[in-house]
Design a protein around this motif. Structure first.
Motif: not given
Length: 398
Positions: A9-11, A15-22, A80-83, A100-102
């Motif tokens: 979830x941290x990873x 990734x999601x937070x980077x959407x804020x950079x435009x 993606x659908x589930x994960x 993914x995390x690394x």
């Protein structure tokens, strides 16, 4: 002191937070990011797939057949659908939580250095694409089936220098705010994935494909929907077109793969939620999410399930052409439920009801559905709502 280890979830939160950079148009950012990772994409061999509809099915055929032929096959796909981890796969297995995390942690460090130097911060899709290249290199993939995210020319996946072949599936109106308002403009964006001296396989004979392949000295192969689909694991009238593109690519690039292996691969293909029938619920799930996809779904329903009492659960994103979708999908006598799902762009039920020519209801948390009352049930309109509904109604998709 040692830093706390990242969890999945941290990873994903990062990734999601980077959407804020435009978004910065162009490929400079993803090139810079990949360059600092050692350009993993330069060590891989790709089949690059673009198009409005059908990318996922074509990729599923290719990946499964090539895996059956003994290749180690990477696959990059969306949505993606589930994960989240479904989008990066090797031989049908999702990227591991650890990888993914690394990978994301490594990329985060590079992104921070880039912004400290005054460069733009990479977007979520650029980060995901770089992560995929890195993972496929680590896993020593023989071939990567690479789907574009949107368009082609300026899509982050298009930093690859060469490919074994490009495939452009059916092109129609979608993402017009980015790709253009005419089919020719949209097709021109998709044609951006064509590479010098690399064959390009298409279903539609568009002038722009001929112009670009001529200019780059690339072979253009146009296929007709010749492939019979009766024995296929995937159903849907549009699968003939998708299958023909995939088979043409295998014949052109991998002529050594025997027919028996191709047949075995095709019988094993899994591509959930594309005209998928769930028997115990008498249910079709289809991710059709634009007018062209909805027309294909409509045709398939007419072919496979004529004269049937139908019940629809429909929801979609509000940036799609939902008026066209709603007005072409339903007919008199259908039982219609509209659903507002958990997504920031989910279209409000009232908007859908406003444009629907027939009586409809809202699917609320209290709505009871009897899936076995003789109706054919159909869930469609967006991939983003499928896992919610699958959990709610105990639908076993796999």
């Amino acid at each position: 002191k040692t830093e706390k280890k990242w969890k999945e979830q941290d990873a994903l939160n990062y990734i999601e937070s980077c959407a804020g950079y435009g978004i910065v148009p162009g490929l400079e950012n993803i090139r810079e990011l990949c360059s600092r990772l050692g350009n993993p994409q330069d060590n891989l061999r790709f089949i690059h797939v673009a198009g409005t509809n059908g990318k996922g099915s074509v990729s599923a055929y290719l990946a499964t057949v090539l895996k059956c032929a003994g290749y180690r096959v990477g696959r990059y796909l969306s949505p993606t659908i589930f994960t989240y981890r479904e989008r990066i796969q090797v031989n049908d297995r999702n990227i591991s939580v650890r990888a993914l995390c690394e990978g994301v942690e490594k990329i985060k460090g590079i992104c921070e250095k880039m912004t400290a130097e005054g460069l733009a911060h990479p977007t979520p899709f650029e980060i995901e694409t770089a992560l995929a290249f890195l993972y496929f290199q680590e896993k020593k993939c023989d071939i990567v089936v690479l789907e574009t995210g949107m368009g082609g020319l300026l899509d982050a996946t298009n930093i690859i220098k060469r490919n074994l072949c490009s495939i452009i599936t059916h092109v129609d109106f979608d993402h017009t705010e980015r790709l253009g308002n005419t089919i020719d403009e949209i097709a021109s964006e998709k044609a951006g994935i064509i590479k010098p001296n690399c064959p390009c396989i298409v279903f539609e004979g568009r002038e722009v494909y001929r112009d670009v392949t001529d200019e780059l000295g690339s072979l253009l192969l146009m296929v007709a929907p010749f492939a019979p689909t009766t024995e296929l694991a995937l159903k849907g009238s549009y699968q003939q077109e998708n299958l023909s593109l995939a088979l043409a690519a295998i014949e052109e690039v991998f002529p050594e793969v025997p027919q028996a292996v191709i047949d075995e691969g095709l019988s094993r293909v899994k591509h959930p939620c594309r005209f998928q029938y769930i028997e115990d619920k008498n249910l079709i799930i289809d991710g059709a999410h634009n007018p062209n996809g909805i027309n294909s779904l409509s045709q398939s329903l007419d072919i496979y399930y004529p004269n049937t009492n139908r019940r629809f659960i429909f929801g979609c994103l509000k940036n799609k052409d939902y008026t066209k979708m709603v007005q072409s999908l339903f007919m008199q006598g259908d039982e219609i439920y509209f659903y507002h799902f958990k997504h920031q762009n989910s279209c409000p039920v009232q908007e859908l009801q406003k444009v629907c020519p027939f009586e409809s209801k809202e699917l609320t948390p209290n709505t009871q559905i009897d899936f076995n009352d003789g109706h054919l049930n159909i869930i469609c309109g967006s991939f983003y709502m499928i896992s919610e509904l699958a959990q709610r109604f105990d639908i076993n998709i796999f």
